[in-house]
Design a protein around this motif. Structure first.
Motif, PDB file in Angstrom:
ATOM      1  N   TYR A 134       0.823  -1.205   0.000  1.00 22.74           N
ATOM      2  CA  TYR A 134       0.000   0.000   0.000  1.00 22.74           C
ATOM      3  C   TYR A 134       0.860   1.260   0.000  1.00 22.74           C
ATOM      4  O   TYR A 134       0.542   2.231  -0.690  1.00 22.74           O
TER       5      TYR A 134
ATOM      6  N   TYR B 218      -2.136  -2.215  -8.376  1.00 27.73           N
ATOM      7  CA  TYR B 218      -1.928  -3.160  -7.277  1.00 27.73           C
ATOM      8  C   TYR B 218      -0.651  -3.968  -7.497  1.00 27.73           C
ATOM      9  O   TYR B 218       0.120  -4.214  -6.557  1.00 27.73           O
TER      10      TYR B 218
ATOM     11  N   THR C 139      -6.177  -4.067   0.325  1.00 31.19           N
ATOM     12  CA  THR C 139      -5.297  -3.072  -0.301  1.00 31.19           C
ATOM     13  C   THR C 139      -5.752  -2.758  -1.716  1.00 31.19           C
ATOM     14  O   THR C 139      -5.703  -1.599  -2.155  1.00 31.19           O
TER      15      THR C 139
END
Length: 245
Positions: A8, A178, A230
């Protein structure tokens, strides 16, 4: 937990890096958004769809699969039925035309790639769709997505652009941020990288995301699967990423 926190913080760094990129201009041209699974169109392009809808653009959404492999211990037909309920929720909230929602019913997790004979058949069907619906823009996931079905959709977009130079092709991000690592930064086409500011419509987009997250199995699991926290936090950001193909 530590790995998730580090991911993150890395994502937050990239967010800071991206914030000064050029603005993506949304047109009122007819468009086709190709979603590998039901939910990708909202995670990746929810703000775009909302903005285009306000300009009365003709919006078509193509779901390549029904997302039936999202949960391993649930009946596939049950998953399909409920993921389509989520699509109905999206259609209702956006006031999209039912006839503009298209399903190819390809196998989830096993969409044919460009070296497969079945890929050629899919491209022929897409060519007809583009011609018949007079589509001017196509949106597909980016090549950094990390999932085979998403990469297959990317390859479809590239092939359609190759066959029709008049089409405007754009890549959108669902999982790319991500999975993005520093080593991939040099592979991004920065001269074509743009940001769509969705600050004013972020709340609306989140309501669309809830269509997918709020429909759950009897044990409380969303039918879209167990998405990482996340990953979901990325969609608190007030921008979407688009790269011209």
């Amino acid at each position: 937990m530590i790995k998730d926190s580090l991911r993150y913080f890395r994502i937050k760094f990239f967010k800071y890096l991206f914030k000064n990129q050029k603005e993506f201009k949304v047109t009122n041209k007819s468009c086709l958004i190709i979603a590998p699974h039901p939910d990708d169109e909202i995670f990746g392009c929810g703000g775009l769809i909302i903005t285009k809808q306000k300009s009365n653009a003709e919006i078509y959404i193509l779901y390549l699969t029904n997302g039936e492999e999202s949960l391993k211990n649930i009946d596939k037909n049950e998953i399909i039925q409920n993921r389509k309920k989520a699509i109905d929720c999206v259609i209702e909230k956006l006031k999209l035309k039912n006839e503009n929602i298209i399903f190819f019913n390809l196998p989830d997790g096993n969409i044919p790639r460009k070296d497969n004979q079945d890929f050629k058949t899919i491209i022929e069907n897409l060519k007809l769709l583009v011609i018949n619906k007079q589509i001017k823009e196509i949106y597909v996931p980016y090549f950094l997505e990390g999932w085979s079905d998403h990469i297959a959709a990317y390859e479809m977009g590239k092939q359609l652009k190759k066959l029709n130079k008049d089409l405007d092709l754009f890549f959108y991000w669902v999982w790319s941020l991500y999975y993005l690592n520093f080593k991939f930064l040099k592979e991004i086409e920065w001269n074509k990288f743009k940001i769509l500011n969705i600050k004013k419509i972020l709340k609306y987009k989140k309501e669309l995301i809830k269509c997918y997250l709020n429909i759950k199995t009897s044990n409380g699991m969303p039918y879209v699967g167990n998405l990482p926290k996340t990953f979901l936090r990325i969609f608190d950001f007030n921008f979407e990423i688009y790269i011209k193909g």
